[in-house]
Motif scaffolding. Sequence first.
Motif, PDB file in Angstrom:
ATOM      1  N   LEU A 124       0.818  -1.131   0.360  1.00  0.00           N
ATOM      2  CA  LEU A 124      -0.065  -0.011  -0.230  1.00  0.00           C
ATOM      3  C   LEU A 124       0.899   1.300  -0.633  1.00  0.00           C
ATOM      4  O   LEU A 124       0.084   2.288  -0.511  1.00  0.00           O
ATOM      5  N   ASP A 125       2.089   1.173   0.566  1.00  0.00           N
ATOM      6  CA  ASP A 125       2.556   2.677   0.377  1.00  0.00           C
ATOM      7  C   ASP A 125       3.212   2.775  -0.618  1.00  0.00           C
ATOM      8  O   ASP A 125       4.140   3.742  -0.842  1.00  0.00           O
ATOM      9  N   ARG A 126       3.181   2.263  -1.762  1.00  0.00           N
ATOM     10  CA  ARG A 126       2.998   1.872  -3.507  1.00  0.00           C
ATOM     11  C   ARG A 126       2.346   2.727  -3.875  1.00  0.00           C
ATOM     12  O   ARG A 126       2.661   2.446  -5.743  1.00  0.00           O
ATOM     13  N   VAL A 127       1.375   2.518  -3.486  1.00  0.00           N
ATOM     14  CA  VAL A 127      -0.378   2.951  -4.198  1.00  0.00           C
ATOM     15  C   VAL A 127       0.117   4.510  -3.804  1.00  0.00           C
ATOM     16  O   VAL A 127      -0.547   4.941  -3.210  1.00  0.00           O
ATOM     17  N   CYS A 128      -0.386   5.182  -5.017  1.00  0.00           N
ATOM     18  CA  CYS A 128      -0.596   7.214  -5.081  1.00  0.00           C
ATOM     19  C   CYS A 128      -2.113   7.345  -4.664  1.00  0.00           C
ATOM     20  O   CYS A 128      -2.679   7.136  -5.145  1.00  0.00           O
ATOM     21  N   PRO A 129      -1.855   7.661  -3.383  1.00  0.00           N
ATOM     22  CA  PRO A 129      -2.776   8.531  -3.069  1.00  0.00           C
ATOM     23  C   PRO A 129      -3.920   9.236  -3.837  1.00  0.00           C
ATOM     24  O   PRO A 129      -4.830   9.606  -3.515  1.00  0.00           O
ATOM     25  N   GLU A 130      -3.003  10.072  -5.039  1.00  0.00           N
ATOM     26  CA  GLU A 130      -4.154  10.765  -5.640  1.00  0.00           C
ATOM     27  C   GLU A 130      -4.399  10.795  -7.099  1.00  0.00           C
ATOM     28  O   GLU A 130      -6.185  10.958  -7.059  1.00  0.00           O
ATOM     29  N   CYS A 131      -3.838   9.476  -7.082  1.00  0.00           N
ATOM     30  CA  CYS A 131      -4.635   8.555  -8.443  1.00  0.00           C
ATOM     31  C   CYS A 131      -4.669   7.270  -8.627  1.00  0.00           C
ATOM     32  O   CYS A 131      -5.432   6.673  -9.455  1.00  0.00           O
ATOM     33  N   GLY A 132      -3.815   6.643  -7.273  1.00  0.00           N
ATOM     34  CA  GLY A 132      -4.455   4.845  -7.166  1.00  0.00           C
ATOM     35  C   GLY A 132      -3.714   4.225  -8.481  1.00  0.00           C
ATOM     36  O   GLY A 132      -3.465   2.774  -8.156  1.00  0.00           O
ATOM     37  N   ARG A 133      -2.440   4.406  -8.642  1.00  0.00           N
ATOM     38  CA  ARG A 133      -1.826   3.686  -9.240  1.00  0.00           C
ATOM     39  C   ARG A 133      -1.034   3.373  -8.654  1.00  0.00           C
ATOM     40  O   ARG A 133       0.052   4.067  -7.929  1.00  0.00           O
ATOM     41  N   MET A 134       0.218   2.401  -8.737  1.00  0.00           N
ATOM     42  CA  MET A 134       0.874   2.057  -8.099  1.00  0.00           C
ATOM     43  C   MET A 134       2.518   1.549  -8.430  1.00  0.00           C
ATOM     44  O   MET A 134       2.263   1.679 -10.112  1.00  0.00           O
ATOM     45  N   SER A 135       3.550   2.334  -8.037  1.00  0.00           N
ATOM     46  CA  SER A 135       4.718   2.769  -8.246  1.00  0.00           C
ATOM     47  C   SER A 135       5.216   1.155  -8.727  1.00  0.00           C
ATOM     48  O   SER A 135       5.716   0.561  -7.966  1.00  0.00           O
ATOM     49  N   PRO A 136       6.340   1.283  -9.544  1.00  0.00           N
ATOM     50  CA  PRO A 136       7.384  -0.107  -9.708  1.00  0.00           C
ATOM     51  C   PRO A 136       8.477  -0.093  -8.664  1.00  0.00           C
ATOM     52  O   PRO A 136       9.009  -0.848  -8.476  1.00  0.00           O
ATOM     53  N   GLU A 137       8.858   1.680  -7.573  1.00  0.00           N
ATOM     54  CA  GLU A 137       9.189   1.529  -7.305  1.00  0.00           C
ATOM     55  C   GLU A 137       9.412   1.197  -6.269  1.00  0.00           C
ATOM     56  O   GLU A 137       8.240   1.128  -5.666  1.00  0.00           O
ATOM     57  N   SER A 138      10.404   0.649  -4.943  1.00  0.00           N
ATOM     58  CA  SER A 138      10.275  -0.024  -3.532  1.00  0.00           C
ATOM     59  C   SER A 138       9.574   1.311  -2.935  1.00  0.00           C
ATOM     60  O   SER A 138       8.859   0.932  -1.812  1.00  0.00           O
ATOM     61  N   ALA A 139      10.141   1.940  -3.373  1.00  0.00           N
ATOM     62  CA  ALA A 139      10.282   3.783  -2.582  1.00  0.00           C
ATOM     63  C   ALA A 139       9.900   5.067  -3.129  1.00  0.00           C
ATOM     64  O   ALA A 139      10.874   5.699  -3.296  1.00  0.00           O
ATOM     65  N   PRO A 140       8.931   5.282  -4.325  1.00  0.00           N
ATOM     66  CA  PRO A 140       8.958   5.930  -4.387  1.00  0.00           C
ATOM     67  C   PRO A 140       8.289   7.233  -4.030  1.00  0.00           C
ATOM     68  O   PRO A 140       8.107   7.099  -2.553  1.00  0.00           O
ATOM     69  N   VAL A 141       8.826   8.278  -4.201  1.00  0.00           N
ATOM     70  CA  VAL A 141       8.583  10.103  -3.641  1.00  0.00           C
ATOM     71  C   VAL A 141       8.125  10.226  -3.927  1.00  0.00           C
ATOM     72  O   VAL A 141       7.040  11.565  -3.849  1.00  0.00           O
ATOM     73  N   PHE A 142       7.697  10.581  -6.090  1.00  0.00           N
ATOM     74  CA  PHE A 142       7.142  10.503  -6.365  1.00  0.00           C
ATOM     75  C   PHE A 142       6.051  10.145  -7.873  1.00  0.00           C
ATOM     76  O   PHE A 142       6.957   9.386  -7.898  1.00  0.00           O
ATOM     77  N   CYS A 143       4.639   9.610  -8.226  1.00  0.00           N
ATOM     78  CA  CYS A 143       4.068   9.227  -8.211  1.00  0.00           C
ATOM     79  C   CYS A 143       4.574   9.312 -10.020  1.00  0.00           C
ATOM     80  O   CYS A 143       4.206  10.834 -10.542  1.00  0.00           O
ATOM     81  N   SER A 144       5.026   8.542 -10.520  1.00  0.00           N
ATOM     82  CA  SER A 144       5.835   8.404 -12.432  1.00  0.00           C
ATOM     83  C   SER A 144       4.380   8.776 -12.817  1.00  0.00           C
ATOM     84  O   SER A 144       4.512   9.538 -13.956  1.00  0.00           O
ATOM     85  N   ALA A 145       2.644   8.791 -12.870  1.00  0.00           N
ATOM     86  CA  ALA A 145       1.690   8.968 -13.785  1.00  0.00           C
ATOM     87  C   ALA A 145       1.208   9.865 -13.539  1.00  0.00           C
ATOM     88  O   ALA A 145       0.690  10.676 -14.091  1.00  0.00           O
ATOM     89  N   CYS A 146       0.915  10.468 -12.068  1.00  0.00           N
ATOM     90  CA  CYS A 146       0.760  12.124 -11.607  1.00  0.00           C
ATOM     91  C   CYS A 146       1.468  12.982 -11.542  1.00  0.00           C
ATOM     92  O   CYS A 146       1.095  14.254 -10.905  1.00  0.00           O
ATOM     93  N   GLY A 147       1.977  12.396 -10.630  1.00  0.00           N
ATOM     94  CA  GLY A 147       3.413  13.416 -10.516  1.00  0.00           C
ATOM     95  C   GLY A 147       3.220  13.721  -8.802  1.00  0.00           C
ATOM     96  O   GLY A 147       4.329  14.588  -7.992  1.00  0.00           O
ATOM     97  N   GLU A 148       1.997  13.348  -8.296  1.00  0.00           N
ATOM     98  CA  GLU A 148       1.833  13.254  -6.625  1.00  0.00           C
ATOM     99  C   GLU A 148       2.986  13.554  -5.984  1.00  0.00           C
ATOM    100  O   GLU A 148       3.615  12.369  -5.918  1.00  0.00           O
ATOM    101  N   ARG A 149       3.651  13.818  -5.002  1.00  0.00           N
ATOM    102  CA  ARG A 149       4.947  13.510  -3.766  1.00  0.00           C
ATOM    103  C   ARG A 149       3.805  12.338  -3.381  1.00  0.00           C
ATOM    104  O   ARG A 149       2.779  12.552  -2.709  1.00  0.00           O
ATOM    105  N   PHE A 150       4.162  11.291  -2.932  1.00  0.00           N
ATOM    106  CA  PHE A 150       4.069  10.146  -2.289  1.00  0.00           C
ATOM    107  C   PHE A 150       3.995  10.596  -0.549  1.00  0.00           C
ATOM    108  O   PHE A 150       5.350  11.667  -0.013  1.00  0.00           O
ATOM    109  N   PRO A 151       3.196  11.058   0.428  1.00  0.00           N
ATOM    110  CA  PRO A 151       3.151  11.241   2.040  1.00  0.00           C
ATOM    111  C   PRO A 151       4.130  10.788   2.474  1.00  0.00           C
ATOM    112  O   PRO A 151       4.835   9.432   2.569  1.00  0.00           O
ATOM    113  N   GLY A 152       4.788  11.824   3.435  1.00  0.00           N
ATOM    114  CA  GLY A 152       6.110  11.749   4.333  1.00  0.00           C
ATOM    115  C   GLY A 152       7.417  11.245   3.595  1.00  0.00           C
ATOM    116  O   GLY A 152       8.283  10.824   4.152  1.00  0.00           O
ATOM    117  N   ARG A 153       7.464  11.528   2.218  1.00  0.00           N
ATOM    118  CA  ARG A 153       9.262  11.098   1.338  1.00  0.00           C
ATOM    119  C   ARG A 153       9.427  12.653   0.777  1.00  0.00           C
ATOM    120  O   ARG A 153       9.050  13.540   0.707  1.00  0.00           O
TER     121      ARG A 153
END
Length: 163
Positions: A134-163
């Motif tokens: 769940l820490d890899r699912v973007c809270p803005e668009c709901g897409r899952m990041s292929p990265e293990s600890a994403p900072v920004f969503c590669s789909a919508c650009g939203e910053r992941f919380p706490g990163r």
Amino acid sequence: MNATPEVLAVLDELLAAAGPEERGALWQLDRRGRELDANLVRLPPGAEVGEHQEDVLDVLLVVLAGGGRIVPGDGSAPLTLAPSTVTWLPRTSRRSVTAGPDGLAYLTVHRRRPGLMLKPTVYAQEGGEAPCALDRVCPECGRMSPESAPVFCSACGERFPGR
């Protein structure tokens, strides 16, 4: 019905209008029905996008301002980034990006990421559950990041919380 070409952004104006503390994705392509994704990214001096790997997509990186370097994860020589440099980041390549003393602003362009596909859960033979992602699912668009600890969503650009 035919699509109509349109000017989406003037990148120099976006960079000039951004405050000095603004970093990360300043703009992203957001048209419905598109086949491409694009992001305008700014890193402050010395900032780094840690080593990562894109397994699905080739990425084109175009430097607009500042400079820095890309360090390939295979141990080959770092690549110098300067304004107007165009760099191809082939899928499966590992790399990190570091901004130079003037910061770094660049545009990335790639095929649109395929939608989230659910795969069957894999359980360990000795019991237990698969790890939570769940820490890899973007809270803005709901897409899952292929990265293990994403900072920004590669789909919508939203910053992941706490990163």
